[in-house]
Design a protein around this motif. Structure first.
Motif: not given
Length: 420
Positions: A187, A212, A214, A412-413, A416-417, A419-420
């Protein structure tokens, strides 16, 4: 009598007790049911409490109670009127009175006040993140009789999360490293540090980020063993060494390491993103400055150095940043001009043609206490641990609470972005 009732995957917590007579409705309830969707959850996750089994129009008072690290008890309170179905959904209902005024499912948590003293001048200091959890008891009562009670557990550590201390003597840096459970896919990682308060102030934030998924290193850079006593002449190379240590950890995606700095720490975070773009790939800055300021508490000195030379007090250039930048500020910050500086940061990135996402999030009624994670009670006029003077941070307790609840999911978003 207390009955544990299983159901809905064992998550719904129910307590039924006999009630006394209640004015304000044609009949009185014979019992109350208190459901909490998350009786055990991370400290940054909402509880979703709901009361049912009341008589339509019945008035009840709900209180919260927790004890902080200093053994100080804190309490929140709200009075609600049951709807036509004899229910109260705390996420949606408006209290008729209490320590908060608007519909807010977590109002009983952030609005708690100390048993003695001014809530504006003190903050709830939860048990250390090393203790992994703290507890809040919710109680429903009417006309002097308790109808229901439930204690919820607020965790800092998700399943399998580990942490270990880092010292200057052993690791060349001072802080605490938090890693997700072994086997978690790689992550993005976060290098987190605070501001002029010194010490290691980001441990709770780091524990939640690791929970979460990270990996996070909560870093101290002055006022810890082996480090300078004050915020003066701090080498940026010290932060870079910490970022390299973090990048080498199992489960870290070294392509996505972000610096997260609060207040004075925002200067270091932006300087790292600018001066070490191959190592630090963007920044999240709370109550930020867009410029380098002098040392602290002696502003006549320099705060930062690079290559053994002082970093001059000037606007921080941002033309080499190799990742996203999010700046969060309270519109009513009285400590310094963080709303203006947050916008300035975005303008500098725009002017340099930065191709990564960057934005300023300015929250009304919030002050310097705009971040990070939500739901803990926090004052707005606090005694600074270095100067020992009361400092007005601006904003209101409610405004800061709204800002944290809104801003934290966006951070957090963002992670997350990546890692996409």
């Amino acid at each position: 009598m207390r009955d544990r009732i299983s159901g809905w995957a064992g998550v719904m917590a129910v307590l039924v007790l006999v009630s006394g007579s209640t004015a304000g409705c044609t009949t009185t309830s014979s019992h109350a049911v208190l459901d909490v969707g998350a009786p055990v959850a991370l400290a940054d996750e909402p509880v979703h409490a709901r009361i049912s089994g009341l008589s339509p129009g019945e008035d009840v008072t709900i209180t919260s109670r927790a004890v902080d690290r200093r053994s100080v008890p804190w309490h929140g309170q709200a009075t609600y009127r049951a709807d036509a179905h004899g229910s109260i959904d705390l996420d949606k209902a408006r209290p008729t009175s209490g320590t908060y005024q608007h519909p807010d499912g977590m109002g009983l948590f952030w609005s708690m006040t100390p048993a003695a003293g001014d809530p504006g001048t003190t903050s709830f200091v939860p048990p250390s993140s090393r203790q992994h959890a703290y507890r809040v008891t919710l109680t429903v009562a009417a006309h002097g009789r308790r109808l229901a009670s439930r204690t919820v557990t607020r965790k800092w550590f998700g399943t399998g999360v580990t942490s270990r201390d880092l010292t200057v003597a052993t690791d060349r840096i001072a802080g605490r490293l938090y890693l997700p459970a072994p086997g978690t896919p790689r992550h993005p990682a976060v290098l987190a540090f605070g501001g002029s308060e010194g010490g290691n102030s980001s441990t709770s934030t780091a524990a939640l980020l690791a929970s979460h998924g990270y990996p996070t290193l909560s870093l101290g850079y002055f006022d810890l063993p082996g480090l300078p006593h004050s915020l003066e002449n701090i080498p940026l190379e010290y932060f870079a060494a910490a970022a390299r240590l973090l990048a080498a950890q199992q489960g870290v995606d070294p392509r996505h390491i972000l610096a997260m700095g609060y207040s004075r720490g925002s200067e270091a975070a932006l300087l790292l993103a600018e001066d070490y773009p191959g190592l630090v790939h963007g920044a999240v800055v709370y109550s930020p400055s867009a410029q380098v300021n002098g040392g602290f508490p002696d502003y006549a000195t320099f705060a930062w150095t690079k290559d053994g030379k002082p970093v001059a007090e000037k606007l921080i250039p941002l033309d080499h940043v190799s990742g996203p930048v999010t700046a969060l500020a309270g519109a009513d910050d009285l400590l310094w001009s963080s709303p203006r500086w947050a916008r300035q940061i975005v303008q500098e990135l725009d002017a340099s043609g930065n191709r990564y996402p960057h934005r300023a999030l300015i929250y009304p009624d919030a002050g310097h206490g705009v971040g990070t994670f939500p739901y803990l009670p926090a004052g707005t006029r606090l005694v600074h641990p270095v100067t020992l003077r009361e400092t007005d941070l601006g904003g209101t307790r409610a405004g800061d609470a709204v800002a944290r609840e809104a801003g934290w999911p966006k951070v957090l978003a963002l992670l997350a972005s990546l890692g996409s």
